[in-house]
Design a protein around this motif. Structure first.
Motif, PDB file in Angstrom:
ATOM      1  N   ILE A 281       6.573   7.006   0.776  1.00  0.00           N
ATOM      2  CA  ILE A 281       7.645   7.804   0.466  1.00  0.00           C
ATOM      3  C   ILE A 281       8.248   8.589   2.253  1.00  0.00           C
ATOM      4  N   ASP A 282       9.097   8.078   2.273  1.00  0.00           N
ATOM      5  CA  ASP A 282       9.807   9.021   3.757  1.00  0.00           C
ATOM      6  C   ASP A 282      11.083   9.041   3.341  1.00  0.00           C
ATOM      7  N   GLY A 283      11.080  10.259   2.930  1.00  0.00           N
ATOM      8  CA  GLY A 283      12.373  11.027   2.362  1.00  0.00           C
ATOM      9  C   GLY A 283      13.365   9.869   1.089  1.00  0.00           C
ATOM     10  N   LYS A 284      14.233   9.606   1.251  1.00  0.00           N
ATOM     11  CA  LYS A 284      14.362   8.477   0.643  1.00  0.00           C
ATOM     12  C   LYS A 284      14.128   6.751  -0.046  1.00  0.00           C
ATOM     13  N   LYS A 285      13.724   6.539   1.745  1.00  0.00           N
ATOM     14  CA  LYS A 285      13.109   5.344   1.941  1.00  0.00           C
ATOM     15  C   LYS A 285      11.578   5.487   1.282  1.00  0.00           C
ATOM     16  N   VAL A 286      11.256   3.909   1.115  1.00  0.00           N
ATOM     17  CA  VAL A 286       9.683   3.883   0.577  1.00  0.00           C
ATOM     18  C   VAL A 286       9.596   2.496   1.755  1.00  0.00           C
ATOM     19  N   CYS A 287       8.513   2.977   2.481  1.00  0.00           N
ATOM     20  CA  CYS A 287       7.816   2.122   3.602  1.00  0.00           C
ATOM     21  C   CYS A 287       6.627   1.449   3.048  1.00  0.00           C
ATOM     22  N   TYR A 288       6.631  -0.251   2.639  1.00  0.00           N
ATOM     23  CA  TYR A 288       5.999  -1.250   2.517  1.00  0.00           C
ATOM     24  C   TYR A 288       5.022  -1.826   2.973  1.00  0.00           C
ATOM     25  N   CYS A 289       3.604  -2.078   2.974  1.00  0.00           N
ATOM     26  CA  CYS A 289       2.855  -2.928   3.998  1.00  0.00           C
ATOM     27  C   CYS A 289       2.022  -3.258   3.453  1.00  0.00           C
ATOM     28  N   ILE A 290       0.848  -4.626   3.509  1.00  0.00           N
ATOM     29  CA  ILE A 290       0.163  -5.017   2.796  1.00  0.00           C
ATOM     30  C   ILE A 290      -1.359  -3.318   2.741  1.00  0.00           C
ATOM     31  N   ASP A 291      -1.378  -4.097   1.755  1.00  0.00           N
ATOM     32  CA  ASP A 291      -2.523  -3.147   1.755  1.00  0.00           C
ATOM     33  C   ASP A 291      -4.145  -3.714   1.925  1.00  0.00           C
ATOM     34  N   GLU A 292      -4.413  -4.038   3.382  1.00  0.00           N
ATOM     35  CA  GLU A 292      -5.468  -5.307   4.360  1.00  0.00           C
ATOM     36  C   GLU A 292      -6.961  -4.828   3.066  1.00  0.00           C
ATOM     37  N   LYS A 293      -7.674  -3.761   2.807  1.00  0.00           N
ATOM     38  CA  LYS A 293      -8.467  -3.875   1.593  1.00  0.00           C
ATOM     39  C   LYS A 293      -8.345  -4.682   0.764  1.00  0.00           C
ATOM     40  N   ALA A 294      -7.211  -4.636  -0.240  1.00  0.00           N
ATOM     41  CA  ALA A 294      -6.676  -5.388  -1.001  1.00  0.00           C
ATOM     42  C   ALA A 294      -6.679  -7.040  -0.904  1.00  0.00           C
ATOM     43  N   TRP A 295      -6.379  -7.515  -0.076  1.00  0.00           N
ATOM     44  CA  TRP A 295      -5.522  -8.660   0.959  1.00  0.00           C
ATOM     45  C   TRP A 295      -6.899  -9.340   1.155  1.00  0.00           C
ATOM     46  N   LYS A 296      -7.695  -8.911   1.923  1.00  0.00           N
ATOM     47  CA  LYS A 296      -9.317  -9.159   2.409  1.00  0.00           C
ATOM     48  C   LYS A 296     -10.127  -9.943   1.314  1.00  0.00           C
TER      49      LYS A 296
END
Length: 110
Positions: free
Chosen positions: A74-89
């Motif tokens: 969470i960055d203020g009112k925005k949520v920045c999403y990305c791949i969770d590398e450990k779970a992805w692998k």
């Protein structure tokens, strides 16, 4: 899956099924593709890329996050999403193991 039935399956089967369920909707696959291409993404950007409402995209993001395939900050009112590398692998490894376990059937059963 009901909590009472999970005792009958291995931890690996349960985790693999969780990943598979998260991948079981084309919108979620599309979201993952966007995140893979951009390395990180703000939810509004994802909504702009898909023919879905903000609330629908948020629900799909929630499913992917609960499965552990993505993470969000969470960055203020925005949520920045990305791949969770450990779970992805981990998901990649489990899927590879499942598909690699297939051997050709030498009978005419199917």
């Amino acid at each position: 899956m009901g909590a009472t039935k999970t005792k009958e399956f291995t931890e690996t089967e349960i985790i693999l099924a969780t990943y598979a369920k998260a991948l079981g909707h084309p919108a979620r696959v599309a979201i993952l593709r966007i995140l893979l291409e951009r390395k990180a993404c703000i939810c509004g950007d994802i909504v702009d890329e898909l023919p879905l409402s903000q609330s629908t995209v948020s629900q799909h993001l929630k499913e992917l996050k609960e499965a552990g395939l993505i993470k969000g900050d969470i960055d203020g009112k925005k949520v920045c999403y990305c791949i969770d590398e450990k779970a992805w692998k981990h998901a990649q490894l489990l899927m590879q193991q499942l598909f690699a376990s297939y051997t050709t059937c030498n009978t005419s059963c199917c």
